[in-house]
Design an enzyme around this catalytic site. Sequence first.
Site, mmCIF file in Angstrom:
data_model
loop_
_atom_site.group_PDB
_atom_site.id
_atom_site.type_symbol
_atom_site.label_atom_id
_atom_site.label_comp_id
_atom_site.label_asym_id
_atom_site.label_seq_id
_atom_site.Cartn_x
_atom_site.Cartn_y
_atom_site.Cartn_z
ATOM 1 C CG HIS A 74 26.982 41.291 30.858
ATOM 2 N ND1 HIS A 74 27.747 40.902 29.789
ATOM 3 C CD2 HIS A 74 27.731 42.188 31.554
ATOM 4 C CE1 HIS A 74 28.901 41.546 29.815
ATOM 5 N NE2 HIS A 74 28.932 42.318 30.882
ATOM 6 C CD GLN A 78 34.152 46.382 38.370
ATOM 7 O OE1 GLN A 78 34.827 46.999 37.554
ATOM 8 N NE2 GLN A 78 33.106 45.653 38.007
ATOM 9 C CD GLU A 134 30.627 36.461 44.210
ATOM 10 O OE1 GLU A 134 30.696 35.256 43.854
ATOM 11 O OE2 GLU A 134 30.317 36.825 45.358
ATOM 12 C CG MET A 177 32.132 48.626 30.643
ATOM 13 S SD MET A 177 33.815 49.229 30.600
ATOM 14 C CE MET A 177 34.705 47.702 30.459
HETATM 15 O O1 PAF Z 1 32.548 45.559 35.203
HETATM 16 C C1 PAF Z 1 32.310 46.350 34.272
HETATM 17 O O2 PAF Z 1 31.789 45.974 33.195
HETATM 18 C C2 PAF Z 1 32.667 47.821 34.428
HETATM 19 O O3 PAF Z 1 33.836 47.962 35.176
HETATM 20 C C3 PAF Z 1 31.522 48.651 35.029
HETATM 21 C C4 PAF Z 1 31.198 48.225 36.432
HETATM 22 C C5 PAF Z 1 30.291 48.544 34.136
HETATM 23 C C6 PAF Z 1 31.946 50.129 35.067
HETATM 24 O O4 PAF Z 1 32.256 50.619 33.806
#
Ligand code: PAF
Length: 283
Positions: free
Chosen positions: A37, A153, A148, A30
Amino acid sequence: MKVISTVAELRSTIGDLRRQGRTIGLVPTMGALHAGHLSLIEKARTDCDIVVTSIFVNPTQFNNPEDLRTYPRTVEADCASLEKSGVDFAFIPTVEEMYPEPDTRQFNLGPVAEVMEGPMRPGHFNGVAQVVSKLFSFVNPHKAYFGEKDYQQIAVIRRMVEIEGFDIEIVACPIVREPDGLAMSSRNVRLTPDQRAIAPSIHRVLIQSLEQARGQSVAEVESFVTRAINSIDGLEVEYFTIVDSLSMQPLTQWADAKSGTAVGCVTVYCGEVRLIDNITYAL
Ligand code: PAF
């Protein structure tokens, strides 16, 4: 790096590369990118020929409109770091491009989505399943990478993959932490200096709980963590639950963890900012 903003171009460009025999890795994000990331991208780069990163603040997964409004958006800086990290394609669609019409799909995510974040953020996981399933069908990657920190999720996404029958490997990557232990998160930029100073206590308490877990029951460890974090002025635990690392089902006894590993998942309010973290107990 090429920036793509339409689904049609994404499908045809990546489809061509796949047909040429290239392996495709997808890192959905996002935006507001940080070292966490970048570690997913690094892993994707070592595993795959082509790396696609998406940047899309997905409205359907926000159950709190204020959280959606204030979610950090730093697309220019993000593109610069993606370029540096050797990403091949950045997919940056508009909301209209991702949702030309409302997505009314309801995923039967089952027990993995019925605990912790499930009841705390109604609709959140369905929204995650909606957007990730769209990204998976547009990109059709061989592998997709998730951090993680959002432990539950990953279980939800694995379940969505099972429901939809995607042939995609979900790669779970370890949490990346600041030097003082705070789990990296796009929301950390919203912490005031005072909040930022106390936030690392969450990880410190989780580490202390590893020692507790050697001799104490699940309930005792849960109570220790909750009390220790709540005793720090400015931090308030929403939940700390110890679950089986695969089924996400809360444990009453360590021996009930069928996967052989338990994970303690915590959500803490630091002022208005909701921080999440977790710790693994090897049994
Ligand atoms: O973890 C995230 O940043 C979001 O939930 C994702 C997996 C990109 C989905 O919008």
